[in-house]
Design a protein around this motif. Structure first.
Motif, PDB file in Angstrom:
ATOM      1  N   UNK A   1       1.104  -1.480  -0.323  1.00  0.00           N
ATOM      2  CA  UNK A   1      -0.041  -0.168  -0.091  1.00  0.00           C
ATOM      3  C   UNK A   1       0.995   1.543  -0.350  1.00  0.00           C
ATOM      4  N   UNK A   2       0.950   2.315  -0.944  1.00  0.00           N
ATOM      5  CA  UNK A   2       1.180   3.570  -0.905  1.00  0.00           C
ATOM      6  C   UNK A   2       0.030   4.673  -0.131  1.00  0.00           C
ATOM      7  N   UNK A   3       1.195   5.035   0.896  1.00  0.00           N
ATOM      8  CA  UNK A   3       0.013   6.870   1.035  1.00  0.00           C
ATOM      9  C   UNK A   3       0.678   7.560   0.161  1.00  0.00           C
ATOM     10  N   UNK A   4       0.826   8.135  -0.742  1.00  0.00           N
ATOM     11  CA  UNK A   4       1.293   9.033  -1.197  1.00  0.00           C
ATOM     12  C   UNK A   4       0.418  10.832  -1.057  1.00  0.00           C
ATOM     13  N   UNK A   5       1.850  12.059  -0.633  1.00  0.00           N
ATOM     14  CA  UNK A   5       0.905  13.443  -0.643  1.00  0.00           C
ATOM     15  C   UNK A   5       1.373  13.890  -1.681  1.00  0.00           C
ATOM     16  N   UNK A   6       0.665  14.529  -2.354  1.00  0.00           N
ATOM     17  CA  UNK A   6       0.866  15.888  -3.318  1.00  0.00           C
ATOM     18  C   UNK A   6       1.096  16.766  -3.028  1.00  0.00           C
ATOM     19  N   UNK A   7       1.854  17.522  -1.998  1.00  0.00           N
ATOM     20  CA  UNK A   7       2.156  18.189  -1.495  1.00  0.00           C
ATOM     21  C   UNK A   7       1.670  19.393  -1.465  1.00  0.00           C
ATOM     22  N   UNK A   8       2.174  20.170  -2.892  1.00  0.00           N
ATOM     23  CA  UNK A   8       1.988  21.990  -3.473  1.00  0.00           C
ATOM     24  C   UNK A   8       0.144  21.453  -3.807  1.00  0.00           C
ATOM     25  N   UNK A   9      -0.311  20.143  -4.046  1.00  0.00           N
ATOM     26  CA  UNK A   9      -2.125  20.884  -4.727  1.00  0.00           C
ATOM     27  C   UNK A   9      -2.229  20.261  -3.252  1.00  0.00           C
TER      28      UNK A   9
ATOM     29  N   UNK B   1      -3.891  13.753  -1.383  1.00  0.00           N
ATOM     30  CA  UNK B   1      -3.808  12.501  -0.439  1.00  0.00           C
ATOM     31  C   UNK B   1      -3.820  11.547  -1.483  1.00  0.00           C
ATOM     32  N   UNK B   2      -3.113  10.579  -2.369  1.00  0.00           N
ATOM     33  CA  UNK B   2      -3.895   9.437  -2.568  1.00  0.00           C
ATOM     34  C   UNK B   2      -2.846   7.925  -2.043  1.00  0.00           C
ATOM     35  N   UNK B   3      -3.899   6.910  -2.404  1.00  0.00           N
ATOM     36  CA  UNK B   3      -3.310   5.566  -1.741  1.00  0.00           C
ATOM     37  C   UNK B   3      -4.007   4.784  -2.751  1.00  0.00           C
ATOM     38  N   UNK B   4      -2.825   3.755  -3.047  1.00  0.00           N
ATOM     39  CA  UNK B   4      -2.540   3.543  -4.611  1.00  0.00           C
ATOM     40  C   UNK B   4      -2.534   1.364  -3.354  1.00  0.00           C
ATOM     41  N   UNK B   5      -3.338   0.541  -3.631  1.00  0.00           N
ATOM     42  CA  UNK B   5      -3.463  -1.094  -2.952  1.00  0.00           C
ATOM     43  C   UNK B   5      -3.219  -1.108  -4.457  1.00  0.00           C
ATOM     44  N   UNK B   6      -2.303  -2.420  -3.362  1.00  0.00           N
ATOM     45  CA  UNK B   6      -2.211  -3.577  -4.578  1.00  0.00           C
ATOM     46  C   UNK B   6      -2.351  -4.124  -5.454  1.00  0.00           C
ATOM     47  N   UNK B   7      -3.171  -4.954  -6.101  1.00  0.00           N
ATOM     48  CA  UNK B   7      -4.121  -6.613  -6.029  1.00  0.00           C
ATOM     49  C   UNK B   7      -4.618  -7.083  -5.401  1.00  0.00           C
ATOM     50  N   UNK B   8      -3.949  -7.495  -4.739  1.00  0.00           N
ATOM     51  CA  UNK B   8      -4.309  -8.785  -3.745  1.00  0.00           C
ATOM     52  C   UNK B   8      -5.148  -7.828  -2.653  1.00  0.00           C
ATOM     53  N   UNK B   9      -4.517  -6.610  -2.607  1.00  0.00           N
ATOM     54  CA  UNK B   9      -6.053  -5.642  -0.782  1.00  0.00           C
ATOM     55  C   UNK B   9      -6.530  -4.891  -1.594  1.00  0.00           C
ATOM     56  N   UNK B  10      -6.870  -4.903  -2.651  1.00  0.00           N
ATOM     57  CA  UNK B  10      -7.799  -3.965  -3.768  1.00  0.00           C
ATOM     58  C   UNK B  10      -9.163  -4.608  -3.578  1.00  0.00           C
TER      59      UNK B  10
END
Length: 165
Positions: A85-93, A96-105
């Motif tokens: 699982x990736x917790x991604x923060x795009x600071x200037x905009x 926040x997005x979370x991308x989960x691998x197919x096993x979790x999705x």
């Protein structure tokens, strides 16, 4: 493409992240990831990016598109059970997005990840960057603990350390 967004991304230096994501905040996120992963078989990565480069801006890349790219670049997909699982923060905009691998999705609905993202964004708006980040890691861990409980042989397959891109 909005000119204000382009200028903000091109002229904001990446070192501004260090004023918010201080060594203490980064250590708290690292500790939260380690504690969380002791309770489930998922692998959490936390990445913060100050601004986008010109090619991403020219194609008007969304935070979601960039999160998927970072998920791949950091090899979050590279786990035995496809539980990254990736917790991604795009600071200037401020997104926040979370991308989960197919096993979790398959087992955790996208709406659950969206709630974590919106809660984290709200904490950031209140200036609670460290707390919001740690709370998000815990919330992701709670979502993973049900379908992917820890086992005695629970290897740590990806680094716990958060990363500033």
């Amino acid at each position: 493409m909005r000119i204000g967004r382009v200028l903000r991304h091109l002229f904001t230096p990446s070192w501004v992240l260090g004023r918010t994501f201080t060594p203490d905040v980064m250590a708290a996120i690292d500790a939260a990831v380690a504690a969380s992963e002791a309770c489930h078989r998922g692998e959490i990565r936390f990445a913060v990016e100050a601004g986008l480069d010109l090619p991403e801006l020219m194609r008007d890349a969304t935070a979601r598109e960039r999160a998927v790219e970072v998920f791949s670049r950091l090899r979050v997909w590279d786990t035995e059970e496809n539980t990254g699982v990736l917790i991604y923060v795009q600071w200037l905009d401020r997104q926040v997005e979370i991308v989960a691998d197919r096993g979790i999705a398959r087992r955790v609905p996208q709406a659950a990840w969206e709630r974590v993202c919106r809660t984290m964004e709200a904490a950031f708006r209140d200036g609670r960057f460290g707390e919001g980040s740690v709370e998000a890691v815990r919330a992701v861990g709670d979502l993973l603990a049900g379908p992917f409980p820890a086992r005695p042989d629970n290897p740590n397959e990806l680094p716990d350390r958060p990363i500033l891109l």
